[in-house]
Design a protein around this motif. Sequence first.
Motif, PDB file in Angstrom:
ATOM      1  N   GLY A   1      -1.297   2.724  -8.816  1.00  0.00           N
ATOM      2  CA  GLY A   1      -2.060   2.131  -7.726  1.00  0.00           C
ATOM      3  C   GLY A   1      -1.167   1.943  -6.511  1.00  0.00           C
ATOM      4  O   GLY A   1      -0.207   2.676  -6.315  1.00  0.00           O
TER       5      GLY A   1
ATOM      6  N   SER B   1      -1.712  -4.587  -7.965  1.00  0.00           N
ATOM      7  CA  SER B   1      -2.004  -3.289  -7.373  1.00  0.00           C
ATOM      8  C   SER B   1      -3.194  -3.417  -6.422  1.00  0.00           C
ATOM      9  O   SER B   1      -4.187  -4.071  -6.746  1.00  0.00           O
ATOM     10  CB  SER B   1      -2.321  -2.295  -8.491  1.00  0.00           C
ATOM     11  OG  SER B   1      -2.782  -1.086  -7.951  1.00  0.00           O
TER      12      SER B   1
ATOM     13  N   ASP C   1      -7.980  -1.722  -4.927  1.00  0.00           N
ATOM     14  CA  ASP C   1      -7.681  -0.319  -5.200  1.00  0.00           C
ATOM     15  C   ASP C   1      -8.861   0.432  -5.809  1.00  0.00           C
ATOM     16  O   ASP C   1      -8.959   1.636  -5.690  1.00  0.00           O
ATOM     17  CB  ASP C   1      -6.419  -0.149  -6.045  1.00  0.00           C
ATOM     18  CG  ASP C   1      -6.412  -0.951  -7.322  1.00  0.00           C
ATOM     19  OD1 ASP C   1      -7.441  -1.548  -7.672  1.00  0.00           O
ATOM     20  OD2 ASP C   1      -5.354  -0.968  -7.970  1.00  0.00           O
TER      21      ASP C   1
END
Length: 163
Positions: free
Chosen positions: A40, A60, A82
């Motif tokens: 990520g 992430s 993400d």
Amino acid sequence: MNMPDGEPQPLTDLDAVKAFPVWSPDGESIAFSTWNPEEGGHIYRVSSDGGTPERLTEKSAVYQQLAWSKTQDRIVAVRGEDRTYYKSPGPYVPFSTEEFVWIPSDGGTANFITSTEGREQPHFTKGSDRIYLTNNDGELVSIRYDGTDEQTHVKITGGTVPG
């Protein structure tokens, strides 16, 4: 480009897309965001001489538009989940810039500041404890680290060039 000591070299060989680099105010470090399909996105810091980068973020996400505070203790970024990047059909990722966060410049938990709400491009002025931003109304505004006390400093007005 004429380089005094030869060819430019990458600062790191980290296997990820590297974007949004920003110098620390003392010039000793560079922070940047990454994207890697397995890991990520994260924010990293590396010596301005190069070397092994240190991951600063714990979670992430899609991190963009990094800005290092003039006091050197915080890095501000625009963050989006993400999962929006993973679901995107192409390189433009709608709704990937959802909120402003800050992290300690030596790493740690990202602290929520406020939603972006049409504001972007965080930056700082010398000696300031405020985050300066542009908005969709052609204004330069600033906020505190807790997202409060928005102040307008400049508004751009006038005609728009056709096209």
